[in-house]
Design a protein around this motif. Sequence first.
Motif, PDB file in Angstrom:
ATOM      1  N   LEU A  41      -6.561   3.410  -0.301  1.00  0.00           N
ATOM      2  CA  LEU A  41      -7.025   2.101  -0.748  1.00  0.00           C
ATOM      3  C   LEU A  41      -8.174   2.291  -1.724  1.00  0.00           C
ATOM      4  N   GLY A  42      -8.326   1.350  -2.650  1.00  0.00           N
ATOM      5  CA  GLY A  42      -9.484   1.407  -3.552  1.00  0.00           C
ATOM      6  C   GLY A  42      -9.170   1.477  -5.024  1.00  0.00           C
ATOM      7  N   GLY A  43      -7.918   1.751  -5.381  1.00  0.00           N
ATOM      8  CA  GLY A  43      -7.521   1.647  -6.786  1.00  0.00           C
ATOM      9  C   GLY A  43      -8.370   2.440  -7.753  1.00  0.00           C
ATOM     10  N   GLN A  44      -9.012   1.737  -8.681  1.00  0.00           N
ATOM     11  CA  GLN A  44      -9.807   2.402  -9.718  1.00  0.00           C
ATOM     12  C   GLN A  44     -10.761   3.439  -9.130  1.00  0.00           C
ATOM     13  N   LEU A  45     -11.424   3.056  -8.044  1.00  0.00           N
ATOM     14  CA  LEU A  45     -12.471   3.892  -7.468  1.00  0.00           C
ATOM     15  C   LEU A  45     -11.928   5.133  -6.770  1.00  0.00           C
ATOM     16  N   THR A  46     -10.703   5.087  -6.290  1.00  0.00           N
ATOM     17  CA  THR A  46     -10.219   6.140  -5.401  1.00  0.00           C
ATOM     18  C   THR A  46      -8.923   6.783  -5.885  1.00  0.00           C
ATOM     19  N   PRO A 108     -14.113  10.315  -4.842  1.00  0.00           N
ATOM     20  CA  PRO A 108     -13.189   9.243  -4.460  1.00  0.00           C
ATOM     21  C   PRO A 108     -12.996   9.092  -2.954  1.00  0.00           C
ATOM     22  N   ARG A 109     -12.885  10.203  -2.219  1.00  0.00           N
ATOM     23  CA  ARG A 109     -12.557  10.087  -0.799  1.00  0.00           C
ATOM     24  C   ARG A 109     -13.690   9.440  -0.004  1.00  0.00           C
ATOM     25  N   VAL A 110     -14.918   9.474  -0.517  1.00  0.00           N
ATOM     26  CA  VAL A 110     -16.000   8.766   0.156  1.00  0.00           C
ATOM     27  C   VAL A 110     -15.782   7.264   0.022  1.00  0.00           C
ATOM     28  N   ASP A 372      -7.937  18.861  -4.039  1.00  0.00           N
ATOM     29  CA  ASP A 372      -8.489  18.327  -2.795  1.00  0.00           C
ATOM     30  C   ASP A 372      -9.349  17.097  -3.055  1.00  0.00           C
ATOM     31  N   VAL A 373     -10.022  17.062  -4.186  1.00  0.00           N
ATOM     32  CA  VAL A 373     -10.864  15.918  -4.536  1.00  0.00           C
ATOM     33  C   VAL A 373     -10.006  14.695  -4.846  1.00  0.00           C
ATOM     34  N   MET A 374      -8.846  14.915  -5.446  1.00  0.00           N
ATOM     35  CA  MET A 374      -7.951  13.820  -5.819  1.00  0.00           C
ATOM     36  C   MET A 374      -6.969  13.451  -4.706  1.00  0.00           C
ATOM     37  N   GLY A 375      -6.867  14.300  -3.674  1.00  0.00           N
ATOM     38  CA  GLY A 375      -5.940  14.017  -2.594  1.00  0.00           C
ATOM     39  C   GLY A 375      -4.486  14.178  -2.987  1.00  0.00           C
ATOM     40  N   ALA A 381      -4.909  12.664 -10.400  1.00  0.00           N
ATOM     41  CA  ALA A 381      -5.143  11.495  -9.557  1.00  0.00           C
ATOM     42  C   ALA A 381      -3.832  10.963  -9.003  1.00  0.00           C
ATOM     43  N   GLN A 382      -3.895  10.344  -7.825  1.00  0.00           N
ATOM     44  CA  GLN A 382      -2.686   9.796  -7.212  1.00  0.00           C
ATOM     45  C   GLN A 382      -2.028   8.744  -8.091  1.00  0.00           C
ATOM     46  N   ALA A 383      -2.840   7.983  -8.800  1.00  0.00           N
ATOM     47  CA  ALA A 383      -2.334   6.864  -9.606  1.00  0.00           C
ATOM     48  C   ALA A 383      -2.907   6.941 -11.010  1.00  0.00           C
ATOM     49  N   PRO A 384      -2.170   6.475 -12.001  1.00  0.00           N
ATOM     50  CA  PRO A 384      -2.746   6.394 -13.348  1.00  0.00           C
ATOM     51  C   PRO A 384      -3.848   5.349 -13.394  1.00  0.00           C
TER      52      PRO A 384
END
Length: 538
Positions: A41-46, A108-110, A372-375, A381-384
């Motif tokens: 969850l979090g979109g732009q931020l995560t 991001p994960r924070v 690991d930072v991007m998950g 990143a998971q999403a564009p």
Amino acid sequence: MSEKLDTDILVVGGGLGGVAAALAALEAGRNVVLVEQYEWLGGQLTSQGVPVDEHPWIEEFGATQRYRRLRQGIRDYYRRHFPLTDRARSQPFLTPGAGSVSKLCSEPRVGVAVIEAMLAPWLSAGKLRLLKPAVAFAADVDGDRVQAVRVRRLGDASELVVAAKYVVDATETGELLPLTGTEYVTGFESQEETGEPSAPLVAEPDNWQALSVCFAVDHVDGDHTIDKPAQYDHWRAVRPHFWGGPQLGLTSPNPRTLEPAPREFVPNGDDDPLAVVADQSKAPGDLNLWVYRRLAARKLFTPGFYSSDITLVNWPSIDYFEAPVVDVAPEVAESRLEDARQLSLSMLYWLQTEAPNADGGAGLRGLRLRPDVMGTVDGLAQAPYIRESRRIRALTTVTENDVSMAIRGDRGARKFADSVGIGMYRIDLHPSTGGDNYIDVPSCPFQIPLGALIPQRMRNLLAGNKNIGTTHITNGCYRLHPVEWNIGEAAGALAATCIDEGVTPHQLHEQTNRVADFQRSLESQGVELDWPAGVTGY
């Protein structure tokens, strides 16, 4: 057979707007189903990886109280769980990454952890049902009302039918608009339609802002060069006509002057993180790319905890603007998204093999991708990072003439009697699929009109993200983190209010007394509706 759910409010899209919409509705006593495509969850931020882009007054005013809870939660998380230095821990406005883009840069994960904590009580109480990873793929519509939205889980392809009194489209690209037959616009509107001096004479619906696939890197001993990306030779040869050189490189247009400008990229420089000034009203902060979107500044943590700073690559060089990825066939969209991913990997490979290094040679082979930072597995990143969405044909459309400093001057932005929040960012449009260079010009601190969240025709669908009633141009200043959150929060509160009072958003909007009551309710929840006197744009 599809599982059936009934809820008060369905929120599709779990970015910042969707999370804010869900929280506002839940705290108003409503049941919510929240659907999100990605793991985080979090979109732009995560999932998109981008630390918050904000105005310079953010620590004093210009954001909702719930958004401040998110920001403070990130800082508190670091204080509780990370080995900060005493000097860093004592900072009231701690920014763990000490990036120059904004006053709060973090991993991001924070952000994910804090958002999950904010939603946890509602999940435990059964008031919130969270469906992720999942997407909406169809809708049942009766005239001007959405009866239900059909959702597919991405893990096992099982399907659900979610019926709701109100639906908030908080997706990154307005995915529910075509599914529900809601009227919308894309790309550049014409000057004739909007009266905007920066608009073209003829509408350009396929002219979209660039998207970017971000990634995080650090710099440590060893050779961490990735395999040569399949499209590297292609992207190495790309030289946009307005770029001043190849796209893969450290020179790109200055967004504000449009002149080619060299940037610096020196990993783990000797800067003092606590001396970094993040104030985009004074400077964009993008000349030192290592510091620009830094996520973790090693000097703010006990010696040896981080072997390197961690920084996010979200630069002009990874802007994908060859073709749109929305309102095209799914296989075309996926092919173009793969091109965008290849562009990002190609930029990393260029940095590792060709970028100038401190020895006077070529290649930063110690540059290490941080999946690991991007998950993710691939490190991207998971999403564009999506800058522009489909936008509803709204009761109110904010145009360049409402917010541009060049047009408004000392009068400030247009005042909206139905304001449901405020925001501030420059009119910042990245290069676009129509071959345009940046449009990056000053704007005035602005309001978010209630009418921009309400479609002209649909009665129980609300916009809760970048899909509100802006134009291609004003999307450039309404698309950033705190504004998206405020939009979503207002949409969630509006849906809850309409259920409570037995009125539609259109009926509420038409009645001055109801709008005033709604505004008072928002203010009681910590939503600011106007800017303090004397605050000017940049």
